[in-house]
Write an enzyme that holds these catalytic residues in place. Structure first.
Site, PDB file in Angstrom:
ATOM      1  CE1 TYR A  66      -9.576  22.057  -4.844  1.00 26.51           C
ATOM      2  CE2 TYR A  66      -8.967  19.980  -5.863  1.00 26.51           C
ATOM      3  CZ  TYR A  66      -8.810  20.920  -4.856  1.00 26.51           C
ATOM      4  OH  TYR A  66      -7.875  20.709  -3.869  1.00 26.51           O
ATOM      5  CE  LYS A  92      -0.301   3.496  -6.678  1.00 25.19           C
ATOM      6  NZ  LYS A  92       0.187   2.814  -5.430  1.00 25.19           N
ATOM      7  CG  PHE A 130      -1.939  -0.954   1.406  1.00 30.60           C
ATOM      8  CD1 PHE A 130      -3.105  -0.860   0.672  1.00 30.60           C
ATOM      9  CD2 PHE A 130      -1.825  -2.011   2.312  1.00 30.60           C
ATOM     10  CE1 PHE A 130      -4.123  -1.789   0.805  1.00 30.60           C
ATOM     11  CE2 PHE A 130      -2.830  -2.948   2.464  1.00 30.60           C
ATOM     12  CZ  PHE A 130      -3.981  -2.842   1.709  1.00 30.60           C
ATOM     13  CE1 TYR A 171      -1.117   8.174  -5.947  1.00 29.83           C
ATOM     14  CE2 TYR A 171      -2.982   8.551  -7.411  1.00 29.83           C
ATOM     15  CZ  TYR A 171      -2.367   7.802  -6.426  1.00 29.83           C
ATOM     16  OH  TYR A 171      -2.987   6.690  -5.917  1.00 29.83           O
ATOM     17  CB  THR A 210      -4.883   4.504  -8.346  1.00 32.06           C
ATOM     18  OG1 THR A 210      -5.913   5.435  -8.618  1.00 32.06           O
ATOM     19  CG2 THR A 210      -3.658   4.896  -9.158  1.00 32.06           C
ATOM     20  CG  ASP A 211      -9.928   4.877 -10.402  1.00 30.50           C
ATOM     21  OD1 ASP A 211      -9.094   5.636  -9.862  1.00 30.50           O
ATOM     22  OD2 ASP A 211     -11.161   5.019 -10.239  1.00 30.50           O
ATOM     23  CD  GLU A 212      -6.247   9.665  -9.357  1.00 34.05           C
ATOM     24  OE1 GLU A 212      -5.308  10.350  -9.768  1.00 34.05           O
ATOM     25  OE2 GLU A 212      -6.967   9.991  -8.412  1.00 34.05           O
ATOM     26  CB  SER A 248      -1.994   8.407  -1.458  1.00 34.88           C
ATOM     27  OG  SER A 248      -2.348   9.208  -0.337  1.00 34.88           O
TER      28      SER A 248
END
Ligand code: NAD
Ligand code: DAU
Length: 356
Positions: A219, A166, A85, A162, A137-139, A89
């Protein structure tokens, strides 16, 4: 399924890692956990109150980039499973100051992969069914338009420092499977929420500001969409992937809870008004919503198709967004001291006293 395992959990003092440790302590008593965490600003030993050092759990303060430390941990603790993990993040921080993201997320993952390769493949150790589970991550998939979902075969298109870090770590993990046959599994999950989340992230930030009658920054136009996943559902999925996942496979984990940011913020305001009353002047907390300058490169929509996980592993999310957000608000209301010590920074004194 409850085979004995010696698991190296990295980043176990963070939001998801600590929820994972609490869950595993309750449902997998035969899994021994070694928690390696550097205790950056995001790591908080208070997240693990109730988890005692002993035969089933050990905390090690240290850096995943420290090859000698990581190698020695594999050997000394006879690690057969890694649940990785540890990371930087937060997207906004990566935009302002990407260095730590490149170091921890890329070089740290590389260091752990090298340690696993060396210990599992380099000598005379007999490790039955090792697993290196890389939590991602889905990002990494970029941004969706109004329709469609990320699947495990969606091409990578990371857009922030970020998500690029990843994505790099995912590619390294995948390369170690293809090149060295390292038993790597990658999970890519959507936005988690729930107890112990650091209040820089949208949901605890809005809770905290709303509770204190402060501005609620949204935002851009507030219409960006995230697919919210209750953290315990995510951790349960990770447990089930360790039990039944296949080496070399990638699994998407999503919450089936697509919401615009403004919907999320409005719901938190309404719940807070109902639970603790409106603002002192009688206004709803919705009146605190303030549209602010958009995040640079702000991805418009994320949505996960987790049908592979459902079909191959049998997992699906169990918590609806309305249930999960209420549980989360109730947790933060009941744990305002935890939140106060995070906001004023005194949570870090706790470990300084213990590990000085
Ligand atoms: P977090 O920021 O809350 O916690 C990260 C933890 O890693 C902290 O305890 C920190 O001290 C530790 N850490 C950081 N650098 C380290 C280093 N060099 N060595 C050892 N420990 C270090 O993160 P989180 O939200 O719990 O996310 C956990 C993982 O899940 C990350 O890999 C993240 O990319 C991924 N993820 C998170 C979400 C989410 O919504 N939070 C969604 C998808 C994927
Ligand atoms: O999708 C998974 C990702 O979710 C994880 O990989 C990341 O580690 C995690 O931080 C999270 O990233 P996001 O950028 O989506 O989460 P964040 O809570 O920062 O923001 C959620 C949405 O809310 C996003 O569209 C930006 C917006 N936002 C955020 C903040 C902090 C606001 O409108 N106002 C804010 O003040």
């Amino acid at each position: 399924m409850d085979n004995q395992r010696n698991i190296l959990v990295t980043g176990g003092c963070g939001f998801i890692g600590s929820n994972f440790i609490h869950l595993v302590a309750g449902i997998r008593p035969n899994w021994r956990l070694v928690n390696l965490d550097l205790l950056t600003y995001a790591g908080n030993l208070k997240n693990l109150e109730g988890i005692d050092e002993g035969r089933g759990y050990r905390f090690v303060k240290g850096d995943i980039c420290d090859q000698a430390l990581v190698n020695s941990l594999f050997k000394r603790e006879r690690i057969d499973t890694v649940v990785h993990f540890a990371a930087e993040s937060h997207v906004d921080r990566s935009i302002v100051d990407p260095d730590a993201f490149i170091r921890t997320n890329i070089f740290g993952t590389f260091t752990l992969l090298e340690a696993a390769r060396s210990y599992w493949q380099g000598g005379t150790n007999t490790i039955a069914k090792p697993i290196f589970l890389h939590v991602s991550t889905d990002e990494v998939f970029g941004s969706l338009g109004e329709s469609g979902y990320f699947t495990e075969t969606t091409p990578y298109d990371p857009r922030s420092p970020y998500s690029a870090s990843k994505a790099s770590s995912d590619h390294l993990a995948s390369a170690y499977f293809h090149t060295y046959g390292l038993p790597v599994i990658i999970t890519n999950c959507s936005n988690n929420y729930g107890p112990y989340q650091f209040p820089e992230k949208l949901i605890p930030l809005i809770f905290n500001n709303g509770r204190n009658g402060k501005e609620l920054p949204v935002y851009g136009d507030g219409k960006n969409i995230r697919d919210w996943l209750y953290v315990t559902d995510h951790c349960q999925a990770v447990v089930e992937v360790i039990d039944r996942g296949s080496s070399g496979r990638t699994y998407n984990i999503g919450g089936n809870n697509e919401k615009t940011n403004i919907e999320v913020v409005t719901l938190i305001c309404e719940m807070l008004d109902a639970k603790i009353g409106p603002l002192p002047d009688g206004r709803s907390r919705n009146s605190l919503i303030t549209f602010v300058t958009d995040r640079l490169g702000h991805d418009r929509r994320y949505a996960i198709d987790s049908s592979r996980l459902k079909e191959e592993i049998g997992w699906q999310p169990s918590v609806s967004f309305e249930q999960g957000i209420e549980m989360t608000i109730d947790w933060y209301l009941a744990n305002q001291e935890w939140l106060a010590t995070v906001i004023d920074g005194s949570y870090q004194d706790y470990y300084k006293k213990m590990y000085a």
